[in-house]
Design a protein around this motif. Structure first.
Motif, PDB file in Angstrom:
ATOM      1  N   ALA A   1       0.720  -1.230  -0.059  1.00  0.00           N
ATOM      2  CA  ALA A   1       0.114   0.119  -0.061  1.00  0.00           C
ATOM      3  C   ALA A   1       0.914   1.255   0.097  1.00  0.00           C
ATOM      4  O   ALA A   1       0.630   2.092  -0.877  1.00  0.00           O
ATOM      5  CB  ALA A   1      -0.949   0.039   1.217  1.00  0.00           C
TER       6      ALA A   1
ATOM      7  N   CYS B   1       0.087   6.560  -6.827  1.00  0.00           N
ATOM      8  CA  CYS B   1      -1.488   6.230  -6.671  1.00  0.00           C
ATOM      9  C   CYS B   1      -2.208   7.173  -6.003  1.00  0.00           C
ATOM     10  O   CYS B   1      -1.818   7.032  -4.753  1.00  0.00           O
ATOM     11  CB  CYS B   1      -1.492   4.711  -6.403  1.00  0.00           C
TER      12      CYS B   1
ATOM     13  N   TYR C   1      -7.794   5.198  -4.617  1.00  0.00           N
ATOM     14  CA  TYR C   1      -8.091   3.891  -4.245  1.00  0.00           C
ATOM     15  C   TYR C   1      -9.430   3.362  -3.753  1.00  0.00           C
ATOM     16  O   TYR C   1     -10.145   4.095  -2.804  1.00  0.00           O
ATOM     17  CB  TYR C   1      -7.139   3.494  -2.974  1.00  0.00           C
TER      18      TYR C   1
ATOM     19  N   MET D   1      -4.493   2.338   3.572  1.00  0.00           N
ATOM     20  CA  MET D   1      -4.766   3.316   2.582  1.00  0.00           C
ATOM     21  C   MET D   1      -5.758   4.175   3.131  1.00  0.00           C
ATOM     22  O   MET D   1      -5.777   5.493   2.923  1.00  0.00           O
ATOM     23  CB  MET D   1      -5.536   2.628   1.238  1.00  0.00           C
TER      24      MET D   1
ATOM     25  N   PHE E   1      -9.320   7.935  -0.776  1.00  0.00           N
ATOM     26  CA  PHE E   1      -9.895   6.575  -0.252  1.00  0.00           C
ATOM     27  C   PHE E   1     -11.147   6.521  -0.345  1.00  0.00           C
ATOM     28  O   PHE E   1     -12.082   7.205   0.543  1.00  0.00           O
ATOM     29  CB  PHE E   1      -9.102   6.318   1.063  1.00  0.00           C
TER      30      PHE E   1
ATOM     31  N   MET F   1      -6.130   2.169  -7.678  1.00  0.00           N
ATOM     32  CA  MET F   1      -5.782   0.825  -7.573  1.00  0.00           C
ATOM     33  C   MET F   1      -7.077   0.181  -6.828  1.00  0.00           C
ATOM     34  O   MET F   1      -7.712   0.950  -6.107  1.00  0.00           O
ATOM     35  CB  MET F   1      -4.758   0.784  -6.718  1.00  0.00           C
ATOM     36  N   THR F   2      -7.505  -1.070  -6.759  1.00  0.00           N
ATOM     37  CA  THR F   2      -8.305  -1.646  -5.934  1.00  0.00           C
ATOM     38  C   THR F   2      -7.616  -3.091  -5.478  1.00  0.00           C
ATOM     39  O   THR F   2      -6.647  -3.504  -6.007  1.00  0.00           O
ATOM     40  CB  THR F   2      -9.539  -2.043  -6.626  1.00  0.00           C
TER      41      THR F   2
END
Lengths: 179, 248, 359
Positions: C13, C21, C24, C39, C50, C74-75
């Protein structure tokens, strides 16, 4: 040198923390370390254990099946992991929580009433540090100085009293380990 | 010759693919006109659904995303969070929004996501050929409710505006219809207000259009309008459910 | 930069944030909870987003939206959650959007359990969602590698406009090891990164610019056009296969009597056994694919030296990667397989026993 350690007890007793301190101190000494916890739905009260490895060489398997050192904070942990200790290895346990102990004769067994000792020092929170001290006193897996540095960096400003007690606890454990 | 009506800049020169008498074209136009009027064409992006309006991504004259069935509010959320300086809307039908995408719309509304949602309710799945929608009226016949929608078995139609009105966060919720000239003028005012609130960054705005589907209802367009006025409007009553802007 | 002791879940992370990144979207699931929690804590401190989505399905579609807007997103999830995301991954691959997906695998099928497993290999490398598409799939074996892969995954995703999956497991997610982080991207790099996809992504018109109309889309109703699109995807996949395979060799030499193949954390357990046997006089080589799609077939084939009598594959599943190994070995020597499932993890002793039985 490669030392494989399992710390086991009830969830909430802080066995994961014992493993973590050992790994952290090993890292401070420039060693390769890994810390692999058991994990599951029991946040408190269930069984918990952690495998820690401290080595001069890169660590292949982080899974420990024949530990050099077992730190057991309850009897089921001795019953489960005691038979797996490498011959000549070390078992550290709390006599208060492990009434039956361990009947192996080919390993080094160090035990103490950790609860009472922690109470004498003045905080139940240092129980784990006595156990770590016992490990340091008997083996060369990590150095006292690494623990002192580590704890100092966390606690010096936040809780100097607890830092003092922790260091007393480690030293107490080391005496027991050396005996 | 004086030009009194022309293609809004926010619509591309791409012919609509809708059936004769379909109200999607009207809804598209109202949205496009409103975006033009608020000067947002350079900062707008839309999310098209699955259903008859699936090709909406071709029709609007700015960046568009085509979402999976029901996921338009989630996609719009992703775009808005990535490009907070842009203004985002979704355009969805009843099957898309009120069945497969129920979670997405409820939670986007509940977060007060800064997007506008345009919801076309014609009580049927159009593109797939006239199946029962979550908004299909009681006893209404569709290809998957050939004996009429049996409420004891499949439940009552969902009133989405009323449902979303139970949430705290939404800023503006209104149901309009596209069933007559005056209705369309009212609808335009609602769409324009939603776009204005979107421009001002007020929060989640939601417009439901009570619409028709002449093809799948098996009626000519005029009859479909009449049928909708008689049957849809009593169940889906037009009105402002929420307008935090009017209270301020 | 000095090393810190960190869990894999947290390290990856942190590394993702370092890689730029700033978006998220995820849904909580064990054993990746530390990742989403990290995150939640850190994204606001770097001005990032987030968002705990209402479902795995919504999370992947938020990723679709944000990736469509050209930003690093991102996930993360674990096996059952990845199944729910499969629909979205197919759309993302179809629409050619760059993003990173992490699967901290657990035991399956169904809810299975929460212990480490590698049962999602087929899902990750052969599809998972519908239609003809590929994810680029990276399989880390240490916390350091897991963290390093975050930036590599984003770079690959951006380079090929393709979703990249990091295929980890519960052991790697939960395990702590020392990790050293690459420096975080600078403001200038972030700025440049933010514009890299503007030829196709959703972004505002600058005043005075020509209007653009970008479509983020996986729908192509005309079969002639769709066939062309899929063929183009496969040309891209061929380029990825030609240029992006990664692997690691351990004691591979011309005198190997056996080659062992394992990936991810399982490879470390296998390495312990191989090392022990080699100190006892055996000569066993270990091949570890780092990309599992594209699979390093040719590189593995080259490792089957003249004295190799057999190949042994160990996985924490019922035998999935072994099919790729067989393709690489192509009948040259027998390929054996042994694995454990259900979240049971084999020990070096068990692997050693299996290997010894071959001689």
């Amino acid at each position: 040198m490669k030392k494989e350690i399992i710390c086991a007890g009830f969830g909430g007793q802080g066995v994961l923390t014992i493993g973590r301190f050992i790994a952290q101190a090993g890292m401070r000494e420039g060693k390769h370390v890994s810390w692999l916890p058991s994990y599951g739905p029991e946040m408190r009260g269930g069984t918990a254990n952690v495998s820690a490895v401290v080595s001069d060489q890169p660590i292949a398997s982080p899974i420990v099946s024949t530990p050099d050192i077992l730190v057991a904070l309850n009897q089921p942990s001795i019953d489960k992991f005691g038979p797996q200790i490498r011959p000549g290895g070390v078992l550290v346990y709390d006599t208060g929580m492990c009434p039956k102990g361990c009947d192996r004769t080919d390993i080094q067994i160090i035990s103490a009433p950790l609860t009472e000792l922690a109470q004498e020092i003045g905080s139940m929170r240092v129980l784990n540090m006595i156990a770590i001290g016992m490990v340091i006193g008997r083996t060369n897996v990590i150095k006292y100085e690494s623990m002192e540095e580590d704890l100092t960096s966390y606690l010096k400003d936040r809780d100097p009293d607890l830092l003092e007690k922790n260091l007393i606890a480690i030293k107490k454990g080391m005496e027991l380990g050396k005996a | 010759m004086e030009v009194i009506a022309t293609r809004p800049e926010s619509l591309r020169e791409v012919p609509f693919t809708y059936c004769p008498g379909c109200t999607h074209g009207i809804a598209h136009r109202l949205i496009a006109e409103s975006i033009d009027e608020h000067g947002l064409i350079n900062k707008m992006a839309g999310v098209a659904p699955v259903g008859c309006s699936v090709f909406a991504y071709k029709f609007f004259n700015f960046d568009m995303a085509e979402a999976a069935h029901g996921r338009a509010p989630a996609v719009a959320t992703g775009i808005k969070r990535a490009r907070p300086d842009m203004h985002i809307f979704t355009y969805q039908g009843d099957g898309d929004l009120a069945a497969i995408g129920t979670a997405e719309i409820v939670h986007a509304a509940n977060r007060g996501e800064h997007i506008s949602v345009f919801f076309v309710n014609n009580a049927i799945y159009g593109m797939t050929g006239g199946q029962m929608a979550p908004t299909t009226l009681p006893d209404m016949k569709t290809t998957t409710s050939p004996y009429g929608r049996k409420v004891d078995d499949i439940g009552y139609p969902i009133r989405v505006c009323e449902l979303l009105d139970t949430l705290v966060a939404p800023y503006y919720i209104e149901r309009v219809s596209l069933l007559s000239g005056p209705d369309i003028i009212k609808a335009k005012r609602a769409v324009s207000k939603a776009i204005q609130y979107n421009k001002e960054g007020r929060g989640f705005t939601f417009i439901e259009f009570v619409s028709t589907c002449p093809t799948n209802w098996g009626m000519d367009p005029v009859k479909a309008m009449e049928w909708a006025r008689e049957n849809m409007l009593p169940f889906y009553k037009p009105g402002v459910f929420r307008d935090k802007g009017a209270q301020e | 930069m000095s090393k810190v002791l960190m869990k894999g879940n947290e390290a990856v992370a942190k590394a993702a944030i370092n890689a730029g990144c700033r978006l998220y979207f995820a849904y909580p699931i064990t054993p990746q909870s530390e990742l989403i929690e990290y995150m939640a804590k850190m994204m606001p401190t770097v001005g990032g987003t987030f968002l705990q989505a209402e479902s795995e399905v919504s999370a992947i579609n938020m990723v679709y939206g944000a990736a469509g807007a050209g930003k690093r997103v991102m996930t993360t999830s674990s096996s059952p959650g990845i199944s729910l995301k499969a629909e979205g991954m197919s759309y993302i691959a179809g629409a050619e959007l760059p993003c990173v997906i992490i699967n901290v695998q657990r035991g399956g099928p169904g809810l299975g359990d929460i212990q480490p497993a590698q049962g999602d290999y087929f899902q990750a490398t052969k599809g998972g969602g519908h239609g003809d598409y590929h994810l680029i799939v990276l399989a880390p074996s240490s916390v350091q590698e897991f963290a390093d892969m975050a930036s590599e995954a984003f770079d690959l995703a951006d380079k090929y406009r393709n979703p990249v999956m990091i295929l980890a497991d519960g052991m790697l997610g939960q395990m702590m090891e020392p990790v050293e982080f690459k420096p975080a991207v600078t403001e200038e790099e972030m700025e440049a990164m933010g514009h890299q996809h503007e030829s196709w992504c959703i972004h505002p018109n600058q005043d005075g610019d020509l209007k653009h109309h970008h479509e983020i889309n996986s729908l192509e109703i005309d079969p002639v056009v769709l066939e062309k699109h899929v063929n183009q995807l496969y040309e891209k996949y061929a380029r990825i296969e030609a240029n992006e395979t990664r692997h690691e060799l351990h004691n591979i030499n011309d005198d190997n009597e056996m080659v062992v193949v394992a990936f991810g954390t399982a490879s470390r357990i296998v390495r312990s056994a191989v090392d022990e046997l080699n100190t006892e006089g055996r000569n066993i080589g270990l091949f570890r694919p780092i990309t599992v799609w594209p699979y390093p077939y040719e590189e593995l084939a080259k490792c089957i030296g003249p004295k190799v009598k057999q190949v042994y594959v160990f996985e924490l599943n019922t035998g999935q990667m072994v099919e790729d190994v067989k393709l690489a070995v192509n009948g040259k020597v027998p390929v054996h397989f042994w694995g454990r499932v259900g979240g049971m993890v084999f020990t070096p002793e068990q692997i050693k026993e299996k290997l010894q039985a071959c001689f």
